[in-house]
Design an enzyme around this catalytic site. Structure first.
Site, PDB file in Angstrom:
ATOM      1  N   GLU A 187      10.338  45.254  28.271  1.00 45.74           N
ATOM      2  CA  GLU A 187      11.636  45.769  27.526  1.00 45.74           C
ATOM      3  C   GLU A 187      12.449  44.517  27.167  1.00 45.74           C
ATOM      4  O   GLU A 187      13.021  44.745  25.691  1.00 45.74           O
ATOM      5  CB  GLU A 187      12.286  46.631  28.322  1.00 45.74           C
ATOM      6  CG  GLU A 187      11.654  47.783  28.766  1.00 45.74           C
ATOM      7  CD  GLU A 187      11.023  48.657  27.902  1.00 45.74           C
ATOM      8  OE1 GLU A 187      11.415  48.683  26.622  1.00 45.74           O
ATOM      9  OE2 GLU A 187      10.111  49.375  28.355  1.00 45.74           O
ATOM     10  N   GLU A 206       5.428  46.522  19.625  1.00 43.56           N
ATOM     11  CA  GLU A 206       4.410  46.446  20.838  1.00 43.56           C
ATOM     12  C   GLU A 206       3.898  44.831  21.173  1.00 43.56           C
ATOM     13  O   GLU A 206       3.807  44.555  22.005  1.00 43.56           O
ATOM     14  CB  GLU A 206       3.691  47.479  20.890  1.00 43.56           C
ATOM     15  CG  GLU A 206       3.087  48.142  22.244  1.00 43.56           C
ATOM     16  CD  GLU A 206       3.899  48.503  22.865  1.00 43.56           C
ATOM     17  OE1 GLU A 206       5.331  49.041  22.490  1.00 43.56           O
ATOM     18  OE2 GLU A 206       3.868  48.758  24.227  1.00 43.56           O
TER      19      GLU A 206
END
Lengths: 498, 498
Positions: free
Chosen positions: B263, B292
């Site tokens: 994260e 990502e």
């Protein structure tokens, strides 16, 4: 009509959602936001405010309200539908009077003045704040000029916080209160320092646990509430089932217990608004004074009562054995109810608090009337303060510069604090007459009877009626200082006598 | 032109503020909101979305974009101004193609399907979910019909997450990856249970402290970031200087350390967007795959590397002496990099993860093409799963029902996870070639060089360019699976050999 009403409701729901988003974003800013987020958050809040305002003052809303007038008048006055149209029309007519440019200028000036004020207070430097105060007053005069038909220009300011309330009415109530309060405080007040046990230590985790234990008895339910930390405690809500209370803790200060009760009072009011009013502009407490009546009732009338502490004091002692283990309950009770004239409004006791407010109310009227020059405001403050409190003001930091309100143009707000005190006792007397064994419950830590009565008779109404209509329905009459004066006399009398 | 550009920017800033408000409200819902707030929050989010969408697809925005075309084309292609007009035009043209009714129907269907899916997964009851999946696919087909000029209907779905990416390109990349991955996993994978020390105990407070210590080295700064708890971790932001990371902790699971790094990677990307793009639609990472690539780079390439653990392992042992005190670093390193075929995508290792994705990508295309009937989907899933992983699926809960995505109509999202893996290594190779002593820094817990390179070369660009243009600028070429395959072969090869 059904279609038009649905259209109005739909538009109002959108606006309400935007307003609630603002409220959550504000809560987040004060409680959760990393410091770096400030500038962008400020822009976001301004944008949401502008969009919500523009959607509300739209001509189409006015047209719908006008078209719905006959339908509204055919309905039961007390119905949700009639109340929504009626209240919205009043809001709309008021909002339309203020040009967007003036509203924006006021927001901008307030933002600029805030930091200057904070620095001026810290340095007791009134001169640096003066130009910003002058601008705030000038803007407020232009704001007043947007309206007509008032008895007193100050009525317009008051109306923003206490819709329909008149300056003359507040003056009458405050004069009556002041006439009793000044001699009473002189009689029972003491300038001696606080008892040493009030300095703690009060471990912060224990304060948090104790605060939660108390307000859970009042009606705080983690399914619908949160309690978090902030610098200046407040309550906010995203809806009736999402209530955010905030508080603060100091190791040498047990005030947090009363702060939690105070904010819980605000939260219970918002939580208790009828579900049928959710996502409408009626889904809020009706006015600042009525709201404050609830925070004060739970904090002062309940939370500083003997019955309350008969139940909670042993738990408090157990939570803070070092500070309170050897302090008997009566001594603690007297300490939290002591009348002690002091400079700072927010730190003051239940009784002198009102004198702080009356002082501000009187000065605000003189400022708006121009009978006191802003450059002379510190002198006016200090003279009057010594007259009311019997102690001289050492510097402007603890005098005229202490409150944030004027920097933001918040004239007209202060009186609602004391009006809240007054109303809280009017409501309390009514509750007591209807629930004679209420205090027996308190002795056992049971407050559900009180909560339920308030929910049914006050909270559930939301903004369906005017504050005056609401008070009339709850206590059967208009605002009246006498019950509050009697309450203070009785409470302080027993303290002086003991 | 300046005036028209200012007008466009102003409109886009308002819309962006509304979108950011949605993001904060969503974060609040997942992290802070009392459970009771759900229904009203849902309505608020829908309202903000509807208002933001309506303001964006407004004719006037299109007119401004058209009028600004010659001006835009006269500017440097790389300038903020040209990029804003160009990117916004693409967004606008796309947004205009989808009727509001269809968009609303998709949102409504997703909300309805979510709870049905959750229950179906729990009870492994595919039949109860089937009608909702049928509706989701039907709506998605209607969505595809809003567009034209695509090579493959699936291109339209992919474009929502990876603008400009073609199905054929993904297929080529995935086919190449699969050809290597299936035998590689068969070779190095093991079905043996995890080593016992991986069960902990890992006291939660120590996990939190350790996670923070790691990501603070990556660039997490409490001035601009928060780290909180939630059920399904994600990252959100209110602006580049207000980044919200979320994670979760389990006493018998050390995954949280990798979740925090993952994260944090998303957060560093959002935090690194150039300040000049703040409050514009360019103020975000450019696509799901690029995003990502950053979460995976920090989690896997950095966080599962030997150099990283050479620095952090002694601290990890000190934080969890009971579980890891006697476990030597190499054993731990092998445990966190073990290849182990398993049913659940989100729990899978770095290598098999991609097979989970390829499986979904292939089925999604067959679903959209209609070559697999939805009622036969579990069978298709199970057959293909056993073929790729070598283990049979015991029930639909851990098979076709495991992911939330399809219930919300999120077809086209899955591939971006693996594309992110592939891109992460392309970027990594470029960084390594430019910063030859990078790993020396890691050995000393220094990651500033990497963060700074990524900020300068990728993060700061925001959405100024297309994902393809962005990748071209960062690595000098298009997406390519070879570096990733080589990386996996090398990493897993050393594990198998040791």
């Amino acid at each position: 009509m059904d279609e038009r009403f649905a259209e109005l409701k739909h538009r109002l729901a959108d606006i309400h959602d935007l307003r609630r988003a603002q409220e959550v974003l504000f809560w987040d800013q004060m409680v959760m936001m990393p410091p770096g987020g400030g500038p962008v958050r400020g822009a976001q809040l301004t944008t949401l405010d502008r969009i919500a305002h523009a959607r509300f003052v739209d001509d189409e809303v006015g047209r719908l309200l006008e078209e719905l007038r006959p339908w509204e008048e055919s309905l039961d006055y007390d119905s949700d539908e009639a109340s929504l149209v009626r209240t919205t029309r009043r809001d709309w007519e008021k909002a339309r009077r203020v040009p967007a440019e003036l509203a924006a200028e006021m927001v901008g000036a307030a933002a600029e003045a805030h930091d200057v004020w904070a620095k001026a207070r810290q340095e007791s430097d009134y001169a640096s704040f003066l130009p910003h105060l002058e601008r705030a007053v000038e803007l407020k005069r232009r704001y007043v000029d947007c309206f007509e038909g008032y008895d007193d220009p100050y009525d317009v300011l008051l109306d923003d916080y206490e819709p329909g309330m008149k300056t003359a009415e507040v003056r009458a109530v405050f004069d009556e209160l002041k006439a009793d309060l000044v001699p009473l405080i002189a009689e029972v007040g003491s300038l001696e320092p606080e008892e040493e046990f009030m300095q703690g230590p009060f471990p912060i985790d224990a304060q948090h646990q104790f605060s939660l234990r108390v307000i859970e008895r009042f009606g705080y339910d983690p399914q619908f509430f949160r309690l978090d930390l902030t610098v200046h405690p407040f309550a906010a809500s995203s809806g009736t089932e999402d209530i955010r209370l905030t508080t603060r803790y100091g190791e040498h200060d047990i005030t947090s217990v009363f702060t939690a009760m105070h904010e819980c009072g605000h939260g219970l009011y918002e939580h208790g608004v009828a579900q049928s009013l959710e996502r409408t502009p009626l889904c809020h407490g009706v006015s600042s004074a009525l709201h404050e009546s609830q925070s004060r009732m739970w904090e002062n009338i309940v939370g500083r009562s003997r019955a309350f502490w008969n139940h909670f004091y042993p738990q408090l002692q157990a939570a803070f054995p070092q500070a309170l283990g050897d302090v008997e309950q009566e001594r603690f009770y007297r300490a939290i109810n002591r009348v002690r004239p002091s400079y700072i409004r927010v730190d003051s006791d239940e009784a002198t608090y009102n004198l702080h407010i009356i002082l501000r109310f009187e000065l605000e009227q003189e400022i708006m009337a121009g009978t006191v020059a802003l450059k002379d405001l510190p002198e006016a403050w200090n003279t009057r303060f010594e007259e009311y409190f019997g102690i001289p003001i050492p510097n402007d930091s603890v005098g005229v510069l202490q409150d944030v309100h004027w920097s933001g143009g918040g004239f007209g707000y202060f009186p609602t604090y004391s009006l809240g005190n007054i109303v809280s006792v009017q409501i309390w007397d009514r509750v007591r007459s209807e629930l004679p064994d209420l205090l027996d419950g308190f002795e056992h830590g049971e407050f559900g009877q009180l909560h339920e009565w308030l929910r049914t008779n006050l909270y559930s109404l939301g903004r369906k009626f005017t504050p005056q209509e609401t008070l009339e329905r709850v206590v059967g009459g208009p605002i009246d200082a006498k019950p509050y004066i009697r309450y203070l006399r009785e409470k302080l009398g027993t303290l002086a006598a003991a």
